[in-house]
Scaffold this motif. Sequence first.
Motif, short mmCIF file in Angstrom:
data_model
loop_
_atom_site.label_atom_id
_atom_site.label_comp_id
_atom_site.label_asym_id
_atom_site.label_seq_id
_atom_site.Cartn_x
_atom_site.Cartn_y
_atom_site.Cartn_z
N SER A 199 50.24 50.23 39.51
CA SER A 199 49.09 50.39 38.63
C SER A 199 48.57 49.04 38.13
CB SER A 199 49.45 51.27 37.43
OG SER A 199 49.83 52.57 37.85
N PHE A 200 49.30 47.95 38.45
CA PHE A 200 48.94 46.62 37.99
C PHE A 200 48.79 45.69 39.18
CE2 PHE A 200 51.70 48.68 34.88
CZ PHE A 200 50.92 48.63 33.72
N GLY A 201 48.00 44.64 39.00
CA GLY A 201 47.86 43.63 40.04
C GLY A 201 49.09 42.74 40.11
N GLY A 202 49.21 41.99 41.19
CA GLY A 202 50.33 41.09 41.38
C GLY A 202 50.08 39.73 40.73
N ARG A 203 51.12 38.88 40.75
CA ARG A 203 51.02 37.52 40.22
C ARG A 203 51.73 36.57 41.18
NH1 ARG A 203 49.25 37.34 34.67
NH2 ARG A 203 49.32 35.06 34.90
N LYS B 287 37.17 37.87 44.06
CA LYS B 287 38.25 37.17 43.40
C LYS B 287 39.54 37.49 44.13
CE LYS B 287 40.64 36.71 38.98
NZ LYS B 287 40.72 37.17 37.57
N PRO B 288 40.30 36.49 44.57
CA PRO B 288 41.53 36.75 45.33
C PRO B 288 42.49 37.64 44.56
CG PRO B 288 40.96 34.42 45.40
CD PRO B 288 40.04 35.05 44.39
N ILE B 289 43.04 38.63 45.26
CA ILE B 289 44.01 39.54 44.67
C ILE B 289 45.40 39.11 45.09
CG2 ILE B 289 44.81 41.93 44.58
CD1 ILE B 289 41.96 42.82 45.19
N ALA B 290 46.23 38.77 44.12
CA ALA B 290 47.59 38.32 44.41
C ALA B 290 48.43 39.48 44.95
CB ALA B 290 48.22 37.73 43.16
#
Length: 639
Positions: free
Chosen positions: A276-280, A313-316
């Motif tokens: 449910s959250f984007g990566g880092r 925007k790049p998605i990690a």
Amino acid sequence: MTNKKPVTKKQVVSESDEAEDQATDAVVGTAVFWSLVVLVPVLLLGSAIGYWLTRKPEVVVENRSKESVLSTLRDTKSVEIPQYQWADITAPAGLDFVHCNGHSPEKLLPESMGGGVACFDYDQDGHTDVLFTNSCYWDEGKNQTERPSVALYRNRGDGTFEYVTKQVGLEVIGYGMGVAVGDYNGDRWPDVFLSYLGKNRLFRNEGGKTFVDVTDEAGVGGEPTDWSTSCGWFDANNDGQLDLVVCNYVDWSRESDLKLGSTLNGIVRAYSRPDSFGGRQPYLYINQGNGKFREVGAEAGLHITNPASQDEKPIAVPKSLGLAFCDIDDDGWMDIFIANDTVQNLLFRNKGNGTFEEIGMKVGVAFGSDGRARGAMGIDVRFIRRDSQLATVIGNFANEPVSFFVRQNLSGINVLTDEAMSAGIGPPSKLELTFGTLLLDTFLTGRLDLVTANGHLETEIEQVQPNQRYRQSPHLFWNSGERGADISEFVSVPQDKAGAAFSAPMVARGSAYLDYDSDGDLDLVLVGLGEKVRFLRNDQQAGNHWLHVKLSGPAGNLDGLGAMVTVRAGDLVQKQWISPTRSYLSQVEPIAYFGLGKSAKVDSIEVVWPGGKKQQVSGDQVKLNSRHVVEYSVEATGP
């Protein structure tokens, strides 16, 4: 950490699927005959739950319309499993640490994830000390009252520990996760890096007396919005100075978590899914040699983005929890292995020019044997067999077996295949939710066994999945030393053989081993989530010999991190890297531990230092059943 999506119909493992799995095993030479039971259907949870699922946009984390998947163990030749002798000495040893996870009715995701443990000799008195990371309460007032700090325990050398946190300057309150210990400034005193939800911290060891916060001057604090997890020191460029990798988990905030409205079944509040959250992206800090570091993660090739996001925007991609270092291609440059949660695992090959190439998919470790990303947590990388096959073990979410990737070296090409099923690890580990993973020689036989630290996220998991438990037993897999279609290499140890002290259920996360009493065998530390730590002394009586090898390296990398140590004793040849980063959020001492079985002498010790120089120690200079220190010699040969 995979929280499964709602299931609306019964899933069945078909005969064709099973046949395909067996055929896949045959291709890599590890074919076995194992079977899976058909999933058992359970009545749907009812119209009330349906009403909740349709009336508002909630995230249902665990709407279980089926029971947990139970795997059927294949029939194997009977083996005699040894009796383990673990003694729970947590209280008499004085380790009274209780982890704080800040549990709240809001069930915020970080509450389910900590903490870690590091075993190291901070005051260099020859006795292994223990440090525990700690989280805190969301209520700052409660933090000031109860002060849930990092905890450092000094080993007195008489079987007991002394709590010294405050007097050495490590009383640090924050939402802590992982720990990495390394002598980054080359003064022979191990320094401590702590990862947090928020700003990370680096403490310089001042002569074993006190620790000084040097985060800002070193430039390793990260961003205040980071959620950093596993971390570790290694020499990325073979310049003799320690560099630092810091993994980051997901792009999380309290507000975004609460907005999801995650539930177990449409009613009971649950922890949100990581998907449910984007990566880092991870950090790579290169040591500048003057007490400062330069972050080069992007330029070094460690930033992996979703190709579909290139025009936006790049998605990690990474959602990183586990970290280990190894030299996957034996070229003398340490590589980086990162276990990711619900997305592909990443293996970064060190190209030796300051950059890394991500090869996880190419060599076969990105996904599970079913081709899917798993909920990967802890990781360990060791040479597992006498033919020096390299193996990586990764703990996964409930209903996902522990991964056991083994390097095949087929036709000179590095390929790793998941041998969890054929090796005997897969089916017994499938039900458990595994965080910490450790490969260690429990009986000093020269064979590595497997210990997993387990525990679910949800306290109410039994309401929706009757076969699951919140508190789970740690799991022992004994290495039988045999392989074949009729015998498992790793044998699941029943609880009566593992012992009550080991098998008592807990909500385990980080784990590490140490020889705290200097008797040669390895003792265990298991960190509980929101509960007390467990310290298990290994009282095995096998009568086998052993050798511990500690390196005294050249200036800058005095522990010799990244060096390869090979011990030869007759026909027993064992290899280990000096690399303490392993398990989950944790690390062991930078020492190579060898069990020698009944070997009466060591023939030689060989050390290949970072950069390629080799050094030989004759067996005549080595005393069995002791710690042998190998000091770097300028006469070492090689490049």
